[in-house]
Enzyme design. Sequence first.
Site, PDB file in Angstrom:
ATOM      1  CG  ASN A  61     -14.003 -78.105  22.290  1.00 46.78           C
ATOM      2  OD1 ASN A  61     -13.602 -79.269  22.365  1.00 46.78           O
ATOM      3  ND2 ASN A  61     -13.875 -77.243  23.284  1.00 46.78           N
ATOM      4  CG  LEU A  62     -15.256 -83.394  18.387  1.00 47.81           C
ATOM      5  CD1 LEU A  62     -14.881 -84.734  17.760  1.00 47.81           C
ATOM      6  CD2 LEU A  62     -16.653 -82.983  17.947  1.00 47.81           C
ATOM      7  CE  LYS A  63     -17.065 -77.635  25.333  1.00 50.32           C
ATOM      8  NZ  LYS A  63     -17.901 -76.878  26.298  1.00 50.32           N
ATOM      9  CB  ALA A  82     -18.984 -77.400  22.193  1.00 47.07           C
ATOM     10  CG  HIS A 128     -11.937 -74.430  26.342  1.00 48.56           C
ATOM     11  ND1 HIS A 128     -12.839 -74.804  27.316  1.00 48.56           N
ATOM     12  CD2 HIS A 128     -12.676 -74.163  25.236  1.00 48.56           C
ATOM     13  CE1 HIS A 128     -14.056 -74.771  26.807  1.00 48.56           C
ATOM     14  NE2 HIS A 128     -13.992 -74.390  25.540  1.00 48.56           N
ATOM     15  CD  GLU A 186     -15.538 -70.692  24.345  1.00 50.18           C
ATOM     16  OE1 GLU A 186     -16.406 -71.258  23.695  1.00 50.18           O
ATOM     17  OE2 GLU A 186     -14.695 -71.290  25.037  1.00 50.18           O
ATOM     18  N   GLY A 210     -22.682 -70.666  23.409  1.00 56.32           N
ATOM     19  CA  GLY A 210     -24.098 -70.555  23.061  1.00 56.32           C
ATOM     20  C   GLY A 210     -24.413 -70.428  21.589  1.00 56.32           C
ATOM     21  CB  ILE A 246     -19.669 -72.245  28.326  1.00 56.58           C
ATOM     22  CG1 ILE A 246     -18.597 -71.297  27.804  1.00 56.58           C
ATOM     23  CG2 ILE A 246     -19.379 -73.669  27.865  1.00 56.58           C
ATOM     24  CD1 ILE A 246     -17.192 -71.633  28.238  1.00 56.58           C
TER      25      ILE A 246
END
Lengths: 214, 214, 214, 214
Positions: A6-8, A194, A85, A133, A173, A138
């Site tokens: 996930n590139l956020k 991520a 998310h 998650e 994590g 996170i």
Amino acid sequence: MFVLVNLKTYPCDPVAVAEAVRDVNESTDARVAVAPQAAHLERVAETGAETWAQHVDPIDYGSNTGHTLAESVAEAGAVGTLINHSEQRLKLADVDGAVEAAERAGLETVVCANNPAQIGAAAALGPDAVAVEPPELIGTGTPVSQADPDIVEDAVEAAQAVDADVSVLCGAGISTGDDVVAAGDLGSEGVLLASGVAKADDPTAALEDLVAPL
Amino acid sequence: MFVLVNLKTYPCDPVAVAEAVRDVNESTDARVAVAPQAAHLERVAETGAETWAQHVDPIDYGSNTGHTLAESVAEAGAVGTLINHSEQRLKLADVDGAVEAAERAGLETVVCANNPAQIGAAAALGPDAVAVEPPELIGTGTPVSQADPDIVEDAVEAAQAVDADVSVLCGAGISTGDDVVAAGDLGSEGVLLASGVAKADDPTAALEDLVAPL
Amino acid sequence: MFVLVNLKTYPCDPVAVAEAVRDVNESTDARVAVAPQAAHLERVAETGAETWAQHVDPIDYGSNTGHTLAESVAEAGAVGTLINHSEQRLKLADVDGAVEAAERAGLETVVCANNPAQIGAAAALGPDAVAVEPPELIGTGTPVSQADPDIVEDAVEAAQAVDADVSVLCGAGISTGDDVVAAGDLGSEGVLLASGVAKADDPTAALEDLVAPL
Amino acid sequence: MFVLVNLKTYPCDPVAVAEAVRDVNESTDARVAVAPQAAHLERVAETGAETWAQHVDPIDYGSNTGHTLAESVAEAGAVGTLINHSEQRLKLADVDGAVEAAERAGLETVVCANNPAQIGAAAALGPDAVAVEPPELIGTGTPVSQADPDIVEDAVEAAQAVDADVSVLCGAGISTGDDVVAAGDLGSEGVLLASGVAKADDPTAALEDLVAPL
């Protein structure tokens, strides 16, 4: 194992990470994909990497401004989407609507949730997979498989009790190959990553380390 | 059958409706309760009617302004609460948090949802009951048991598949005793009512008609 | 100076604090009021203390479940309401709607905002007052008048530029009489308080200390 | 006059409309731009048409999933963005944050609002322009300049009173060149369009008709 990066909204080069994802996907047994921002979907998909959206809205074609239409992300090259998310929590009715919209557009779906009870709820909405998650983990670098292994096993059990066809992923994590193996040992069929990859100086090397033990 | 009268923000006299609820509850086998606005809870509870909140927030004691704390509505006399009513849709994580908060305060919980898939999801969060209310039927006067009987049966099946201990109520358009009987025949253990009683010239008579066939 | 004590969802006795508010209000030149949770409005108003709501929704009588209707809080004894507190941020259109609803019900209005630009925006919606509370200072014990005096002066200037009839209050970290005096010196016509009074062992003494230098 | 064509999530070909926008922009004195979905920004910008985003989130680079980062839409070719469209209403604090994010990324900003009071509030946040769109007229085909001319004049007055540098656009129901002229006569410096062009069989012809009287 399914490894979704996930590139956020990280300040990374989405194309460079996508190329790493594509290359590592070809060289290992793991299935590796990347989820860029909506505005980057096209150029990421053009790399040949398996491309996912980070979110779709519970809408259809019509009068919606600033929304993410499932058909549009599919047309831009996405083959799946995250939904709900922890950084994009949706109303229960809208998780349902987003799963329906994604399926209508032919997108694979992963619904995220915080804990086993919510994982059961998410599974009841019929997605392809769910991802647990714990929000408190996170971005900590402490893998959920180590900090809270019960939550992964309980999530798998909760999802299975509701719908045995729903896969369970886990996130938060995960940063080493051992973390990925541990997640698999707990019943997870994949992981959400991520910063560990997106912010790595060498995303290919970071991904290779992650999938090496698989 | 459980009959819960939701007073919404109708311009009714909450105490007068509560007295009708109390009186009819005592004279029939049905369990009849009333859900006023938070600011009316105390005076409604003082009538002796079974009193419910319309909503509680997924919070604990602390720095929350303008929120509805489960303990405060319990202290004001509520014994249960609606959660995620279609006019107060919550995020999935917040439905979970609100159920937890309500249980912490000793409140019975009814989680509302739009359709059988969401009913399954709601049941996975462990409330005492779920209530299916197709949004398109709310306020129409066409009872869900007549307009869409399948949705009630499917909701019962969806809830049972997830957690056999969770009761199923139904709402939307219920206005006669026949509607209540039909709801029960479809597997519902109760009904949510609103305008049919709250806006009636004679709430006692309206309620008596509703429970007469039970 | 106007001193408004926000009880949030603190585990305090709202009636005890209200009695302190009432008594100190009578013994000083300051105007002191209290904002309990909606479910506590009636019993707080019965003490004779000036009672405010913490929030009202941008709605009218009708089909709204779990909402706070301005008329209902007024009927329960509130004479004013906070709107858009940083713990209850509203959409711009809903701040407008809530101010309108409050005025329709005869409630005095204080719209909260984070910074001078938002204070100007809030003032443009025509409330009786605005309150600037930098979110990063809330609950710190460091008074805004000391940590960021410019923000109070800039807020006063921003509000005045838009509507000279709108008073400016300030909040965040106010806990002593000196803080209140400093707020006044910066152009504020009142302060929002919370834990300093609500959580005090002796709310009357805490309030007396606060208003003593006025 | 500035003419901004909002493509919403309509089932139109965004590139075809963008080419029409580009061509008509070059052939008239009006400034014509197009606002596609985020996933279409790149291919729309590549046509050479002036390209706008429909929305940006009040965020910076970082851990945000499914959000629209101002820098990303700018990098994809957008030169401006709508904020707080009536189909994407934001919290007051987030309108402020989105304007700040857009300016940080070098995007021109148009903040939408429903009525003159909200237009004054929007203007106080310092955007380049505001746009008044009465929600009840959107999609009706009845132009705001005809259905409610006062609202346009009052919006211009409200914005000017707060910040004389903020331009005022108007939207809702604009579909002919006469509507555009009428909007200009009421003090509007531009119009927001949507279905009239996006759903037209011949977008170029539709746009040419719109700008012909200018």
